[in-house]
Design a protein around this motif. Sequence first.
Motif, PDB file in Angstrom:
ATOM      1  N   SER A 251       0.442  -1.206  -0.120  1.00 43.39           N
ATOM      2  CA  SER A 251      -0.306   0.083  -0.369  1.00 43.39           C
ATOM      3  C   SER A 251       0.658   1.326  -0.334  1.00 43.39           C
ATOM      4  O   SER A 251       0.719   2.190   0.621  1.00 43.39           O
ATOM      5  CB  SER A 251      -1.375  -0.267   1.843  1.00 43.39           C
ATOM      6  OG  SER A 251      -1.773  -0.854   1.592  1.00 43.39           O
ATOM      7  N   LEU A 252       2.086   1.325  -0.615  1.00 40.89           N
ATOM      8  CA  LEU A 252       3.286   2.209  -0.473  1.00 40.89           C
ATOM      9  C   LEU A 252       3.029   3.172  -1.793  1.00 40.89           C
ATOM     10  O   LEU A 252       3.445   4.033  -1.563  1.00 40.89           O
ATOM     11  CB  LEU A 252       4.841   1.962  -0.283  1.00 40.89           C
ATOM     12  CG  LEU A 252       4.976   1.146   0.633  1.00 40.89           C
ATOM     13  CD1 LEU A 252       6.177   0.646   0.845  1.00 40.89           C
ATOM     14  CD2 LEU A 252       4.736   3.010   1.396  1.00 40.89           C
ATOM     15  N   SER A 253       1.781   3.079  -3.030  1.00 36.67           N
ATOM     16  CA  SER A 253       1.882   3.528  -3.972  1.00 36.67           C
ATOM     17  C   SER A 253       0.979   5.352  -4.108  1.00 36.67           C
ATOM     18  O   SER A 253       2.465   5.437  -4.307  1.00 36.67           O
ATOM     19  CB  SER A 253       1.070   2.486  -5.036  1.00 36.67           C
ATOM     20  OG  SER A 253      -0.455   2.445  -4.220  1.00 36.67           O
ATOM     21  N   LEU A 256       4.619   6.662  -2.814  1.00 37.03           N
ATOM     22  CA  LEU A 256       5.538   6.713  -3.540  1.00 37.03           C
ATOM     23  C   LEU A 256       5.683   7.795  -4.490  1.00 37.03           C
ATOM     24  O   LEU A 256       6.187   8.324  -5.408  1.00 37.03           O
ATOM     25  CB  LEU A 256       5.866   5.601  -3.949  1.00 37.03           C
ATOM     26  CG  LEU A 256       7.249   4.061  -3.265  1.00 37.03           C
ATOM     27  CD1 LEU A 256       6.281   2.878  -3.809  1.00 37.03           C
ATOM     28  CD2 LEU A 256       7.877   4.728  -2.958  1.00 37.03           C
ATOM     29  N   LEU A 382      -8.478   7.638  -8.005  1.00 35.43           N
ATOM     30  CA  LEU A 382      -6.888   6.974  -7.664  1.00 35.43           C
ATOM     31  C   LEU A 382      -6.227   8.019  -6.608  1.00 35.43           C
ATOM     32  O   LEU A 382      -5.918   8.758  -7.423  1.00 35.43           O
ATOM     33  CB  LEU A 382      -6.418   6.437  -8.681  1.00 35.43           C
ATOM     34  CG  LEU A 382      -6.540   4.680  -9.051  1.00 35.43           C
ATOM     35  CD1 LEU A 382      -5.329   4.207 -10.141  1.00 35.43           C
ATOM     36  CD2 LEU A 382      -6.239   3.431  -8.084  1.00 35.43           C
ATOM     37  N   TRP A 394      -2.814   0.659 -18.070  1.00 37.63           N
ATOM     38  CA  TRP A 394      -3.904  -0.319 -18.824  1.00 37.63           C
ATOM     39  C   TRP A 394      -3.974  -0.491 -20.570  1.00 37.63           C
ATOM     40  O   TRP A 394      -4.027  -1.313 -21.165  1.00 37.63           O
ATOM     41  CB  TRP A 394      -4.440   1.719 -19.335  1.00 37.63           C
ATOM     42  CG  TRP A 394      -5.570   1.545 -18.440  1.00 37.63           C
ATOM     43  CD1 TRP A 394      -5.718   2.254 -16.527  1.00 37.63           C
ATOM     44  CD2 TRP A 394      -7.173   0.741 -17.858  1.00 37.63           C
ATOM     45  NE1 TRP A 394      -6.731   2.303 -15.721  1.00 37.63           N
ATOM     46  CE2 TRP A 394      -8.011   1.771 -16.893  1.00 37.63           C
ATOM     47  CE3 TRP A 394      -7.656   0.167 -18.744  1.00 37.63           C
ATOM     48  CZ2 TRP A 394      -8.970   1.698 -15.822  1.00 37.63           C
ATOM     49  CZ3 TRP A 394      -8.758  -0.261 -18.245  1.00 37.63           C
ATOM     50  CH2 TRP A 394      -9.369   0.779 -17.367  1.00 37.63           C
TER      51      TRP A 394
HETATM   52  C1  LIG Z   1      -4.702  -0.273 -15.040  1.00 39.28           C
HETATM   53  C2  LIG Z   1      -3.843  -0.898 -13.790  1.00 39.28           C
HETATM   54  C3  LIG Z   1      -3.650   0.402 -13.179  1.00 39.28           C
HETATM   55  C4  LIG Z   1      -2.870   1.055 -12.137  1.00 39.28           C
HETATM   56  N1  LIG Z   1      -2.647   2.181 -12.471  1.00 39.28           N
HETATM   57  C5  LIG Z   1      -1.109   2.788 -11.649  1.00 39.28           C
HETATM   58  C6  LIG Z   1      -1.287   4.120 -11.161  1.00 39.28           C
HETATM   59  O1  LIG Z   1      -1.659   5.478 -11.386  1.00 39.28           O
HETATM   60  N2  LIG Z   1      -0.223   4.381  -9.899  1.00 39.28           N
HETATM   61  C7  LIG Z   1       0.018   3.192  -9.319  1.00 39.28           C
HETATM   62  O2  LIG Z   1       0.951   3.537  -8.243  1.00 39.28           O
HETATM   63  N3  LIG Z   1      -0.159   2.467  -9.706  1.00 39.28           N
HETATM   64  C8  LIG Z   1      -0.677   1.954 -10.815  1.00 39.28           C
HETATM   65  N4  LIG Z   1      -1.660   0.567 -11.147  1.00 39.28           N
HETATM   66  C9  LIG Z   1      -0.123  -0.708 -10.345  1.00 39.28           C
HETATM   67  C10 LIG Z   1      -0.746  -0.955  -9.184  1.00 39.28           C
HETATM   68  O3  LIG Z   1      -1.703  -1.665  -9.537  1.00 39.28           O
HETATM   69  C11 LIG Z   1      -0.278  -0.223  -8.312  1.00 39.28           C
HETATM   70  O4  LIG Z   1       0.920  -0.214  -8.262  1.00 39.28           O
HETATM   71  C12 LIG Z   1      -0.369  -0.908  -6.876  1.00 39.28           C
HETATM   72  O5  LIG Z   1      -1.477  -1.769  -6.674  1.00 39.28           O
HETATM   73  C13 LIG Z   1      -0.102  -1.011  -5.901  1.00 39.28           C
HETATM   74  O6  LIG Z   1      -0.727  -1.244  -4.780  1.00 39.28           O
HETATM   75  P1  LIG Z   1       0.575  -1.074  -3.744  1.00 39.28           P
HETATM   76  O7  LIG Z   1       1.600  -0.533  -3.490  1.00 39.28           O
HETATM   77  O8  LIG Z   1       0.626  -2.173  -2.500  1.00 39.28           O
HETATM   78  O9  LIG Z   1       1.985  -2.560  -3.858  1.00 39.28           O
HETATM   79  P2  LIG Z   1       2.830  -3.453  -4.059  1.00 39.28           P
HETATM   80  O10 LIG Z   1       2.204  -4.843  -4.337  1.00 39.28           O
HETATM   81  O11 LIG Z   1       3.110  -3.213  -2.814  1.00 39.28           O
HETATM   82  O12 LIG Z   1       3.838  -2.632  -4.724  1.00 39.28           O
HETATM   83  C14 LIG Z   1       5.086  -1.591  -4.551  1.00 39.28           C
HETATM   84  C15 LIG Z   1       5.323  -0.676  -5.434  1.00 39.28           C
HETATM   85  O13 LIG Z   1       5.638  -1.138  -6.490  1.00 39.28           O
HETATM   86  C16 LIG Z   1       5.564  -0.118  -7.627  1.00 39.28           C
HETATM   87  N5  LIG Z   1       3.522  -0.544  -8.657  1.00 39.28           N
HETATM   88  C17 LIG Z   1       3.938  -2.347  -8.184  1.00 39.28           C
HETATM   89  N6  LIG Z   1       2.689  -2.941  -9.209  1.00 39.28           N
HETATM   90  C18 LIG Z   1       3.081  -2.404 -10.714  1.00 39.28           C
HETATM   91  C19 LIG Z   1       3.155  -2.151 -11.433  1.00 39.28           C
HETATM   92  N7  LIG Z   1       2.304  -2.709 -12.077  1.00 39.28           N
HETATM   93  N8  LIG Z   1       3.363  -0.750 -12.789  1.00 39.28           N
HETATM   94  C20 LIG Z   1       3.886  -0.130 -11.906  1.00 39.28           C
HETATM   95  N9  LIG Z   1       4.496  -0.514 -10.935  1.00 39.28           N
HETATM   96  C21 LIG Z   1       4.247  -0.965  -9.668  1.00 39.28           C
HETATM   97  C22 LIG Z   1       3.464   0.359  -6.822  1.00 39.28           C
HETATM   98  O14 LIG Z   1       4.209   1.949  -6.872  1.00 39.28           O
HETATM   99  C23 LIG Z   1       3.880  -0.230  -5.740  1.00 39.28           C
HETATM  100  O15 LIG Z   1       3.309   0.567  -4.309  1.00 39.28           O
HETATM  101  C24 LIG Z   1      -2.257   0.218 -12.190  1.00 39.28           C
HETATM  102  C25 LIG Z   1      -2.164  -1.398 -12.281  1.00 39.28           C
HETATM  103  C26 LIG Z   1      -2.771  -1.341 -13.112  1.00 39.28           C
HETATM  104  C27 LIG Z   1      -3.319  -3.263 -14.254  1.00 39.28           C
END
Ligand SMILES: Cc1cc2nc3c(=O)[nH]c(=O)nc-3n(C[C@H](O)[C@H](O)[C@H](O)COP(=O)(O)OP(=O)(O)OC[C@H]3O[C@@H](n4cnc5c(N)ncnc54)[C@H](O)[C@@H]3O)c2cc1C
Length: 494
Positions: A251-253, A256, A382, A394
């Motif tokens: 959940s750091l997105s 970050l 978001l 996307w």
């Molecule tokens: C259709 C779609 C749209 C998305 N839009 C965004 C968006 O606008 N902003 C965004 O930050 N992420 C986006 N993501 C990627 C991803 O879904 C999120 O980063 C993630 O769900 C964030 O949760 P987390 O911090 O728990 O991720 P974790 O699984 O803990 O991952 C750590 C970090 O890695 C990065 N990360 C993880 N997965 C991805 C990925 N597939 N692409 C790029 N970076 C990634 C993020 O910064 C995330 O916080 C998108 C994915 C999809 C399928």
Amino acid sequence: MSHYLSLMVTSKKDSRPAIVWFRRDLRLTDQAALGAAVASGAPVLPVFVLDDGKAGAWKAGGAARWWLHHSLTQLHAVLRHHGTGLVLRRGDSAEVILALAKEVDACAIHTGILPEPWERAADDAVAKHLKGTDCAFHRHPTVLLHDPDTITTQAGKPFGVFTPFANAFLRGVPIGTPVPAPKRIKGADLPASEDISDWALRPTITWDAQFADAWVPGEAGAAATLDRFLDEAVNGYDVGRNAVSKAGSSSLSPFLHWGEISPTQVWAATLHTDHPHTAGPVAYRRELIWREFAAHVLWHHPTVPEEPLRPEFKAFRWRRDPRALKAWQRGQTGVPIVDAGMRQLWSIGWMHNRVRMITASYLVKHLLVPWEDGQAWFWETLVDADLGNNSVNWQWVAGCGADAAPFFRIFNPVLQGTKFDPDGDYVRRWVPELTKLDTRFIHEPWAAPNTALAAAGIILGKTYPKPMIDLAEGRARALAALRDTGGKRADQLV
Ligand SMILES: Cc1cc2nc3c(=O)[nH]c(=O)nc-3n(C[C@H](O)[C@H](O)[C@H](O)COP(=O)(O)OP(=O)(O)OC[C@H]3O[C@@H](n4cnc5c(N)ncnc54)[C@H](O)[C@@H]3O)c2cc1C
């Protein structure tokens, strides 16, 4: 020059402030622009500029603005604690920064390097204007682990495919040690600042009611979120990240995205766990490389938010369908895992990654609605809306990106739900009208016998929608549209 004159010159020079232009790097720890300004010995003048004009359609969306409001408030408080504050200005960012530099007679401007095209244009304008003047312009890596200009293929080209990019990244990018926040900052006299409440960043409707329960924006909230992840989830991340009802990801997105924690801090923290090279932390760092890859793609293809990277998709027969789009946005499609995801998004400004993939796939494939429509909704709702990550993902789901899932691979939302939410906890949490439904039918209520529906108090079409389209029909329609694309067959498009 006499001794007296040289003293005067030195003291005037010393008193000229160094501007720190904060952008998507709203923190004090491991903030290279701030660090350089402090190290220069000049009084520091922190500023943030809200520029809605340059970004055009990509100005921060509603949920992101909520986050920004709280993040700037926090940053101001922390900077005050360190001996300065945060000046807020609005307008064309390059013009505002140049005007401020003139107003305070700045000796330097320090800022981060961002991949968004309008941010790069602003930097070019500032650099051009300051060339040959006595105000230096320094750009620092505050947002990414890598410099987007430096990682290339052996032929010197940008990467279009993730795996070779990740390999080059792991071979070539030295990841430093995060630099602690300065203990004290020699603050410059602060010029006039706007008041954040005049920016009206928070929604005017009570949409954000649950945001504050879910998030604590700011550097302290980021550190606490990282600590929770390291304590509870990083070791099992390779598996746990897909369990949609559990807190298996970091959940750091949003932190970050807004730079309340640096990717270097996060990367380094995973190396200081008990088992840094086991599957969990390794898989986690790979996601951080996806983030770098998305920025790399945006840097080299600034039109990625607007145009499919695979040109044959320009001819794709999407359906403009406002009714279907609205049902999807509101979580009223009749497909529980899709509706749960869309309602989670609306409620807390965030959605689990697996469910982002499921909801996006359902929109572009079963409903055949253009990926740009889904991208725009995510952008608005978001808290972590990020131009590179959003567009690249996307396009990945829609099959039109450089390194995309092939279009013909269509997620079945029932199977996805059954696999990643086997007990239906996620659906029950976000779609309360299905709470009492037997777990066997939680992902496909339309298949439940009348007795099971009645026992759960569900009347399909009344208390919960019937599916908008039969899943097999939607799949067949999507494949037919793909076959028609530019006259090419499905297997030529992958
Ligand atoms: C259709 C779609 C749209 C998305 N839009 C965004 C968006 O606008 N902003 C965004 O930050 N992420 C986006 N993501 C990627 C991803 O879904 C999120 O980063 C993630 O769900 C964030 O949760 P987390 O911090 O728990 O991720 P974790 O699984 O803990 O991952 C750590 C970090 O890695 C990065 N990360 C993880 N997965 C991805 C990925 N597939 N692409 C790029 N970076 C990634 C993020 O910064 C995330 O916080 C998108 C994915 C999809 C399928």
